[in-house]
Design a protein around this motif. Sequence first.
Motif, PDB file in Angstrom:
ATOM      1  N   ALA A   6       0.841  -1.198   0.000  1.00 40.15           N
ATOM      2  CA  ALA A   6       0.000   0.000   0.000  1.00 40.15           C
ATOM      3  C   ALA A   6       0.876   1.248   0.000  1.00 40.15           C
ATOM      4  O   ALA A   6       1.926   1.283   0.648  1.00 40.15           O
ATOM      5  CB  ALA A   6      -0.899   0.012   1.234  1.00 40.15           C
ATOM      6  N   GLU A   7       0.429   2.251  -0.738  1.00 43.23           N
ATOM      7  CA  GLU A   7       1.088   3.554  -0.761  1.00 43.23           C
ATOM      8  C   GLU A   7       0.068   4.592  -0.303  1.00 43.23           C
ATOM      9  O   GLU A   7      -0.992   4.731  -0.913  1.00 43.23           O
ATOM     10  CB  GLU A   7       1.587   3.882  -2.166  1.00 43.23           C
ATOM     11  N   LEU A   8       0.402   5.291   0.769  1.00 42.84           N
ATOM     12  CA  LEU A   8      -0.504   6.283   1.350  1.00 42.84           C
ATOM     13  C   LEU A   8       0.105   7.677   1.220  1.00 42.84           C
ATOM     14  O   LEU A   8       1.095   7.988   1.891  1.00 42.84           O
ATOM     15  CB  LEU A   8      -0.758   5.981   2.832  1.00 42.84           C
ATOM     16  N   PRO A   9      -0.440   8.534   0.365  1.00 40.57           N
ATOM     17  CA  PRO A   9       0.051   9.912   0.286  1.00 40.57           C
ATOM     18  C   PRO A   9      -0.573  10.721   1.423  1.00 40.57           C
ATOM     19  O   PRO A   9      -1.791  10.813   1.533  1.00 40.57           O
ATOM     20  CB  PRO A   9      -0.461  10.383  -1.075  1.00 40.57           C
ATOM     21  N   VAL A  10       0.255  11.261   2.296  1.00 36.10           N
ATOM     22  CA  VAL A  10      -0.274  11.987   3.445  1.00 36.10           C
ATOM     23  C   VAL A  10       0.015  13.481   3.332  1.00 36.10           C
ATOM     24  O   VAL A  10       1.019  13.892   2.738  1.00 36.10           O
ATOM     25  CB  VAL A  10       0.279  11.435   4.779  1.00 36.10           C
ATOM     26  N   ALA A  11      -0.869  14.266   3.896  1.00 37.70           N
ATOM     27  CA  ALA A  11      -0.680  15.715   3.921  1.00 37.70           C
ATOM     28  C   ALA A  11       0.483  16.030   4.867  1.00 37.70           C
ATOM     29  O   ALA A  11       0.577  15.438   5.943  1.00 37.70           O
ATOM     30  CB  ALA A  11      -1.959  16.398   4.397  1.00 37.70           C
ATOM     31  N   PRO A  12       1.378  16.924   4.478  1.00 39.93           N
ATOM     32  CA  PRO A  12       2.543  17.224   5.322  1.00 39.93           C
ATOM     33  C   PRO A  12       2.177  17.599   6.757  1.00 39.93           C
ATOM     34  O   PRO A  12       2.849  17.183   7.695  1.00 39.93           O
ATOM     35  CB  PRO A  12       3.218  18.394   4.601  1.00 39.93           C
ATOM     36  N   ASP A  13       1.111  18.346   6.940  1.00 39.85           N
ATOM     37  CA  ASP A  13       0.737  18.755   8.294  1.00 39.85           C
ATOM     38  C   ASP A  13       0.062  17.643   9.088  1.00 39.85           C
ATOM     39  O   ASP A  13      -0.159  17.785  10.288  1.00 39.85           O
ATOM     40  CB  ASP A  13      -0.134  20.007   8.261  1.00 39.85           C
ATOM     41  N   SER A  14      -0.225  16.526   8.448  1.00 39.30           N
ATOM     42  CA  SER A  14      -0.838  15.376   9.130  1.00 39.30           C
ATOM     43  C   SER A  14       0.099  14.179   9.187  1.00 39.30           C
ATOM     44  O   SER A  14      -0.299  13.094   9.618  1.00 39.30           O
ATOM     45  CB  SER A  14      -2.118  14.964   8.406  1.00 39.30           C
ATOM     46  N   ARG A  15       1.343  14.370   8.776  1.00 41.39           N
ATOM     47  CA  ARG A  15       2.281  13.247   8.673  1.00 41.39           C
ATOM     48  C   ARG A  15       2.478  12.521  10.007  1.00 41.39           C
ATOM     49  O   ARG A  15       2.428  11.297  10.064  1.00 41.39           O
ATOM     50  CB  ARG A  15       3.623  13.740   8.135  1.00 41.39           C
ATOM     51  N   GLU A  16       2.715  13.245  11.078  1.00 42.48           N
ATOM     52  CA  GLU A  16       2.970  12.608  12.376  1.00 42.48           C
ATOM     53  C   GLU A  16       1.751  11.821  12.855  1.00 42.48           C
ATOM     54  O   GLU A  16       1.886  10.708  13.360  1.00 42.48           O
ATOM     55  CB  GLU A  16       3.402  13.639  13.415  1.00 42.48           C
ATOM     56  N   GLU A  17       0.566  12.385  12.699  1.00 41.29           N
ATOM     57  CA  GLU A  17      -0.654  11.672  13.071  1.00 41.29           C
ATOM     58  C   GLU A  17      -0.820  10.407  12.233  1.00 41.29           C
ATOM     59  O   GLU A  17      -1.155   9.337  12.758  1.00 41.29           O
ATOM     60  CB  GLU A  17      -1.890  12.561  12.897  1.00 41.29           C
TER      61      GLU A  17
END
Length: 100
Positions: A6-17
Amino acid sequence: MIVMHAELPVAPDSREEALERVEELAVESRAEDGVIDYRVTTDIEDTDTIRVIEQYEDDDAVETHMSSDHFEAFQAAIASCLAGEPELYRFDVDSKTQVM
């Protein structure tokens, strides 16, 4: 053996969460019957992409995982962290050989 990637593109401001949520998912998933391995990585060239590499004994193990409470809760929770559509690939593997 079945391998899922799986590849999950995450928003930079939500990366830690997102990393916290996917790490919790990995711990819970590794405890499932039929799961050979379940690993989370981040891409060193695109730090806002999380990759999940999953190995299962068979189709029953995949189905059990996909319908588990913790996976369904993860899907609901991760949605707000994503910057795009996740991609999921399945590989049906007949054999495994260690090369090095």
